[in-house]
Motif scaffolding. Structure first.
Motif, short mmCIF file in Angstrom:
data_model
loop_
_atom_site.label_atom_id
_atom_site.label_comp_id
_atom_site.label_asym_id
_atom_site.label_seq_id
_atom_site.Cartn_x
_atom_site.Cartn_y
_atom_site.Cartn_z
N GLY A 1 60.12 83.20 85.07
CA GLY A 1 59.33 82.82 83.91
C GLY A 1 58.20 81.90 84.28
O GLY A 1 57.88 81.72 85.46
N GLU A 2 57.56 81.31 83.26
CA GLU A 2 56.43 80.41 83.45
C GLU A 2 56.78 79.05 82.84
O GLU A 2 57.31 78.98 81.73
N LEU A 3 56.42 77.98 83.55
CA LEU A 3 56.72 76.63 83.08
C LEU A 3 56.13 76.36 81.71
O LEU A 3 56.79 75.80 80.82
N ASP A 4 54.87 76.73 81.50
CA ASP A 4 54.18 76.36 80.28
C ASP A 4 54.57 77.21 79.08
O ASP A 4 54.05 77.02 77.99
N ARG A 5 55.49 78.14 79.29
CA ARG A 5 55.95 78.95 78.16
C ARG A 5 57.34 78.53 77.69
O ARG A 5 58.00 79.25 76.96
N VAL A 6 57.76 77.36 78.12
CA VAL A 6 59.06 76.81 77.73
C VAL A 6 58.84 75.65 76.77
O VAL A 6 58.00 74.78 77.02
N ASN A 7 59.57 75.64 75.68
CA ASN A 7 59.55 74.50 74.77
C ASN A 7 60.22 73.31 75.47
O ASN A 7 61.39 73.38 75.81
N PRO A 8 59.50 72.21 75.72
CA PRO A 8 60.10 71.07 76.43
C PRO A 8 61.37 70.55 75.77
O PRO A 8 62.25 70.03 76.46
N ASN A 9 61.48 70.68 74.46
CA ASN A 9 62.67 70.20 73.76
C ASN A 9 63.90 71.08 74.01
O ASN A 9 65.01 70.70 73.65
N ASP A 10 63.69 72.26 74.60
CA ASP A 10 64.81 73.15 74.92
C ASP A 10 65.41 72.84 76.29
O ASP A 10 66.47 73.36 76.63
N VAL A 11 64.76 72.00 77.08
CA VAL A 11 65.15 71.80 78.47
C VAL A 11 66.32 70.83 78.57
O VAL A 11 66.29 69.74 78.01
N GLU A 12 67.35 71.24 79.30
CA GLU A 12 68.49 70.38 79.60
C GLU A 12 68.28 69.66 80.93
O GLU A 12 68.51 68.47 81.06
N THR B 1 66.20 66.42 90.89
CA THR B 1 66.54 66.82 89.53
C THR B 1 65.82 65.92 88.52
O THR B 1 65.58 64.74 88.77
N VAL B 2 65.49 66.52 87.40
CA VAL B 2 64.86 65.80 86.28
C VAL B 2 65.64 66.15 85.03
O VAL B 2 65.75 67.33 84.67
N GLY B 3 66.20 65.14 84.37
CA GLY B 3 66.95 65.37 83.15
C GLY B 3 66.06 65.36 81.92
O GLY B 3 64.92 64.89 81.94
N SER B 4 66.59 65.87 80.82
CA SER B 4 65.81 65.96 79.58
C SER B 4 65.39 64.59 79.07
O SER B 4 64.34 64.44 78.45
N GLU B 5 66.21 63.57 79.35
CA GLU B 5 65.89 62.23 78.86
C GLU B 5 64.61 61.69 79.49
O GLU B 5 63.92 60.84 78.91
N LYS B 6 64.24 62.17 80.70
CA LYS B 6 63.02 61.71 81.34
C LYS B 6 61.77 62.38 80.78
O LYS B 6 60.65 61.93 81.03
N LEU B 7 61.97 63.46 80.03
CA LEU B 7 60.83 64.20 79.50
C LEU B 7 60.53 63.87 78.05
O LEU B 7 59.44 64.17 77.54
#
Length: 750
Positions: free
Chosen positions: A154-165, A92-98
Motif C-alpha cells: 500500500g501507500e503511506l499517505d492513503r492510511v488514516n493516521p487514526n487507524d494506525v496501531e 517501532t513507532v506506536g500510535s501514541e507518538k502520532l
C-alpha cells in the motif's frame, strides 16, 4: 494528580464477560454472587488484578505505567518477535507518538521519529506525497522502501493516521530478507487497529482538528512600482543596453510620486490614459502586491475521523472513516483538496483451531484547481514580467496581458486563468484494497496462514484550457491568446492498476528445556500486477463551460483535432522464503533467513535469485556477571548482521527486451491534415545476461535501556553496497552512430 482513564478494559477472570470505562473512568459490570477477580488492562499500563467481594458496589483502581516493556512484541516479516530478541535494525513507532502530530499525512507524521528514515517534502501542493528513503539514496533506479499495510502492499499517505496501531521500520537486510526482491531498500510495516471483545458493547471514538497552514518563508515581496521598475531596468540596461520596461523619465517621476501610496489616491491614480505615438494607451503607475493578489498566506485545513469498534469472543469488528479538507494557495477560485478514508476489519473465530479475518479499505481523493496543468506552473510563470506597477485588470475590466511597454506578456497570463475560472483541472485517485486471511492453529506451537489480497488503484485526471482574452489599448479590440496555454482543449486520462497477491506460510514457536527457544517461518508469496493507461484529448470545444469530449468541434479549416493514447504492462513475482530464530535463555541470539525470488522483469535464464542473510546478538544484561548493574540497566545488547537482497525495480517492466517505439512525424499528414503519419524505431541493444540488482549490507549496533525504560539508546553503523545497477554499458559502433548497451555495471556505496 490522578486522572481518569477512558477505554480501560475490564474482564471477569476466566470469562469473556467485561466492560470498558467511560470518559470519567467509570464502568458498570454484573458480578457473580460469589464475588470475582477483575482484570484491568490498558495500553501502556501494567495489568491489574483486583478481587471483588460479594455485594461490593464501588471500587477504585490505580493503574501504574508500564515502565518496563522489554517483552513488547514487534511486528516483523510474516510474524512478531520480542523487542529484546531482535538482532536486526528495526525501529517501532506506536500510535501514541502520532496522536499529537498536526499534519495531514502519515508520512509527514513519521518525519523525525525514526533514525535513518528520511522524509523529504518537495512540494506544497495539497495531497502531495513526500519522498521517503531508508538510510539514504540507494540506487540510480527505483529504490523506495516497501510499504505493507496489514501485510498488503500500500501507500503511506492513503492510511488514516487514526487507524494506525503501530509502525515497524526495518532498516537492515537481515530483517528484511523474507521480503526479498521488494525490500532491498527497507520495509515499513503498518499494523492497523482491530476490534476487541467487549461483551457485545460498541465503542465510538471521534477525533477532529481545525487549523491553517502558512508558508515558512517570507512573502514580503516588492510592492512598489517605482522600485520594481527601477531595479529591473538597472540590471537589464547593464546587460542589454536597453530598458526592460520602456518607461520615460516622466513615467519614472510619476512612479516616484506614488512610491509611498499603500492604496490608490484619487489625486494620483494608478492607471492613467495618455496618447502616445498617435494612439490612446494606458500607463501604469501602481503599487500592486502581485503575490497576495494571486495567493493566500493562510490556508484552512480540517480533519475528522470516527470509528466504531467492539465485539464478542467470537466476532470482533472495527469500522472507521475519515475526511480531510485542505484549501490551497490560489486566491481567486481557490484550489481545494479532499480526501476520504474508509476501513472495515472483522475477525471471526470459526472454532478453537481456526480464525477468519477480512480487512477492507477505501481511499479516495479529489484535487480541483485552476491553471495550465499544475499549481507549480502557475507559481513559476505568474511571477514573470508581473512588476508591481502593473495591475491585473485594465480600467475597463479587461485583463492585462500585452502592453506596449514590455516585449513580454504580463504574468504569462497565469492571473487570467484562475481569475476567469477557464482552466479547470480535476485530479482524482481511488484505491480499494481487500485482504481475506485464514489462520489455522492445529497445535499450540504451530500456525498455518493463508491470505489473498486484491487491490484496485485508479487515477482519473481532467484538464481543460480555454482562450485567454485581453485588451492592450483603450480603443483596441478584445484580443485572444489561442495557442499553447490558451488553447481551447480538453484532455482526459485514466490509469488503472489491478494487483493480486497471495501468501501461504507457517509459523512455529517452542521452548525446549526451559532454555532453548526456537521460532521459524516458511512460506510462499505470489504477486501479479496489471497496468492499463487510456487517454484522449480534443480541441475547439463548442462550450467554454462544459467539459466533455463529445463537444469537440472543428477548427477554421474544418478539421476535427483529436488525440488518443494508451499503454499496458504487467509483471509477476514469486518467492519462497524462510527464517529461523534461536536464543538460549534470551542471552545468545541467532537468526538466519533467505528468499528464493523469481520475476518476469528479466529474461527466462536470469529470473531467479537466492538472497540469504544472517544475524547474531548478545544480551550482556542477561549474563550472571551483569547482575550488580541490573538495577540500573534493563537491557544491553550487541548485534551484527549481514544480508543480500535483490531489486527488480529497474527502468521498465521489460528491460531485457529491445522495444519498438511508435511516434508521429512532425510535419507529414494524411487525409484532411489532422492525422499525422507514423514511424517506428528500435530500442538500443540490451545485455543478454541482465539480472538482479543486488544490495549487500553489513550492520553493527547496540541497544541500551536504562532506568526502567526511561532512557533508551540505540546506535547503528552500516555499510551498504548496491551492485549491478542497470546503466549504459559499452558502446557498439553502428552504421551511422554508436549505441550504448544497457547493462548492469554501476555500484553505489553508503
Amino acid at each position: 494528580m490522578q486522572e481518569p482513564l477512558i477505554g480501560v478494559s475490564i474482564v471477569i477472570d476466566g470469562t469473556t464477560q467485561g466492560s470498558i470505562t467511560d470518559v470519567d473512568g467509570a464502568f458498570e459490570l454484573q458480578i457473580p454472587a460469589g464475588g470475582a477477580t477483575l482484570n484491568f488492562s490498558y495500553v501502556g499500563y501494567l495489568t491489574e488484578k483486583v478481587k471483588v467481594k460479594p455485594g461490593q458496589k464501588n471500587i477504585v483502581v490505580y493503574m501504574q505505567e508500564d515502565a518496563i516493556m522489554l517483552d513488547e512484541a514487534v511486528v516483523i516479516g510474516y510474524g512478531t518477535q520480542k523487542k529484546v530478541n531482535l538482532t536486526g535494525a528495526v525501529a517501532t513507532v506506536g500510535s501514541e507518538k502520532l496522536e499529537n502530530r498536526a499534519t495531514q499525512s502519515l508520512a509527514n507524521m513519521l518525519q523525525g521519529s525514526v533514525a535513518g528514515l528520511n522524509v523529504t517534502t518537495s512540494s506544497g501542493v495539497p495531497g502531495s506525497s513526500p519522498s521517503i528513503n531508508v538510510r539514504g539514496t540507494t540506487s540510480i533506479n527505483s529504490a523506495g522502501p516497501l510499504v505493507l499495510i496489514d501485510g498488503a502492499v500500500g501507500e503511506l499517505d492513503r492510511v488514516n493516521p487514526n487507524d494506525v496501531e503501530s509502525i515497524s521500520v526495518i532498516k537492515d537486510a537481515s530483517a528484511a530478507a523474507v521480503y526479498g526482491a521488494r525490500a532491498a531498500f527497507g520495509v515499513i510495516l503498518i499494523t492497523t487497529k482491530s476490534g476487541s471483545a467487549q461483551d457485545g458493547k460498541a465503542t465510538v471514538r471521534y477525533s477532529g482538528r481545525l487549523g491553517w497552514q502558512a508558508p515558512t518563508t517570507t512573502t514580503d515581496y516588492e510592492t512598489t512600482g517605482y522600485w520594481s521598475v527601477y531595479t529591473v531596468n538597472t540590471f537589464w540596461r547593464a546587460k542589454n543596453g536597453t530598458n526592460y520596461v520602456d518607461y520615460t523619465d516622466y513615467d519614472m517621476q510619476q512612479l516616484l510620486a506614488r512610491v509611498n501610496d499603500k492604496t490608490e489616491n484619487p489625486d494620483r491614480p494608478w492607471v492613467v490614459e495618455d496618447t502616445r505615438n498617435g494612439r490612446r494607451q494606458w500607463v501604469y503607475y501602481g503599487n500592486y502586491d502581485w503575490w497576495h493578489m494571486m495567493y493566500n498566506d493562510r490556508r484552512p485545513t480540517q480533519q475528522h475521523s470516527i470509528s466504531l469498534s467492539g465485539g464478542t469472543k467470537d466476532v470482533k469488528y472495527l469500522v472507521s472513516g475519515a475526511y480531510d479538507y485542505q484549501k490551497g494557495i490560489l486566491n481567486m477560485n481557490p484550489d481545494i483538496y479532499r480526501k476520504y478514508n474508509l476501513r472495515s476489519k472483522i475477525d471471526f473465530t470459526i472454532n478453537r483451531y481456526a480464525t477468519l479475518s477480512n480487512n477492507t479499505s477505501f481511499y479516495g481523493s479529489q484535487y480541483t484547481f485552476q491553471g495550465n496543468g499544475s499549481i507549480d506552473d502557475t507559481i513559476g510563470y505568474s511571477g514573470r514580467h508581473a512588476l508591481a506597477c502593473f495591475p491585473m485588470k485594465n480600467p475597463d475590466g479587461s485583463w492585462l496581458y500585452g502592453t506596449p511597454y514590455l516585449n513580454y506578456k504580463v504574468g504569462n497570463g497565469r492571473h487570467i486563468m484562475p481569475g476567469e475560472g477557464s482552466h479547470r483541472n480535476v485530479n482524482r485517485t481511488n484505491d480499494f484494497s481487500n485482504t481475506t486471511r485464514l489462520v489455522i492453529t492445529p497445535i499450540k506451537q504451530l500456525s498455518l496462514t493463508g491470505d489473498f489480497t486484491y487491490r484496485l488503484y485508479q487515477t482519473r485526471n481532467t484538464h481543460r484550457s480555454n482562450n485567454l482574452f485581453y485588451r492592450e489599448y483603450p480603443d483596441g479590440p478584445l484580443l485572444s491568446y489561442a495557442t499553447g496555454a490558451g488553447l481551447n482543449k480538453l484532455s482526459e486520462s485514466v490509469n488503472t492498476r489491478n494487483y493480486y497477491s497471495a501468501n501461504v506460510f507457517a509459523n512455529y514457536e517452542d521452548t525446549f528445556g526451559e532454555a532453548h527457544h526456537v521460532t521459524g517461518v516458511v512460506g510462499f508469496n505470489y504477486e501479479r500486477m496489471y497496468l492499463k493507461n487510456v487517454s484522449a484529448a480534443g480541441q475547439n470545444l463548442t462550450s467554454t463551460s462544459l467539459d466533455d469530449l463529445d463537444l469537440v468541434g472543428q477548427n477554421a479549416e474544418g478539421e476535427v483535432l483529436t488525440e488518443v493514447g494508451g499503454g499496458q504492462s504487467e509483471y509477476a513475482l514469486a518467492g519462497f522464503f524462510g527464517r529461523v530464530n534461536y536464543d538460549y535463555k534470551g542471552r545468545y541470539l541467532f537468526e538466519a533467513s533467505g528468499r528464493y525470488d523469481g520475476t518476469s522483469r528479466f529474461a527466462a535464464g536470469s529470473r531467479w535469485g537466492f538472497f540469504p542473510s544472517g544475524s547474531v546478538g548478545w544480551r550482556i544484561s542477561e549474563e550472571p556477571f551483569f547482575k550488580p548493574l541490573s538495577g540500573y540497566v534493563d537491557n544491553l545488547k550487541l548485534r551484527a548482521s549481514f544480508g543480500s537482497l535483490g531489486n527488480q525495480n529497474v527502468s521498465s517492466y521489460y528491460t531485457y527486451m529491445r522495444l519498438i517505439s511508435v511516434s508521429d512525424f512532425a510535419g507529414f499528414t494524411f487525409g484532411e491534415g489532422s492525422s499525422m503519419a507514423k514511424y517506428a524505431t528500435l530500442g538500443a541493444p540490451v545485455a543478454s545476461d541482465l539480472t538482479w540488482e543486488t544490495s549487500q549490507q553489513w550492520d553493527f549496533g547496540f541497544d541500551l535501556t536504562m532506568l526502567k525504560n526511561r532512557l533508551n539508546i540505540t546506535v547503528d553503523g552500516y555499510v551498504r553496497n548496491t551492485l549491478n545497477m542497470l546503466t549504459d554499458g559499452v558502446e557498439l559502433p553502428l552504421l551511422r552512430a554508436a549505441v550504448s548497451i544497457a547493462a548492469g555495471l554501476s555500484t553505489i556505496s553508503n
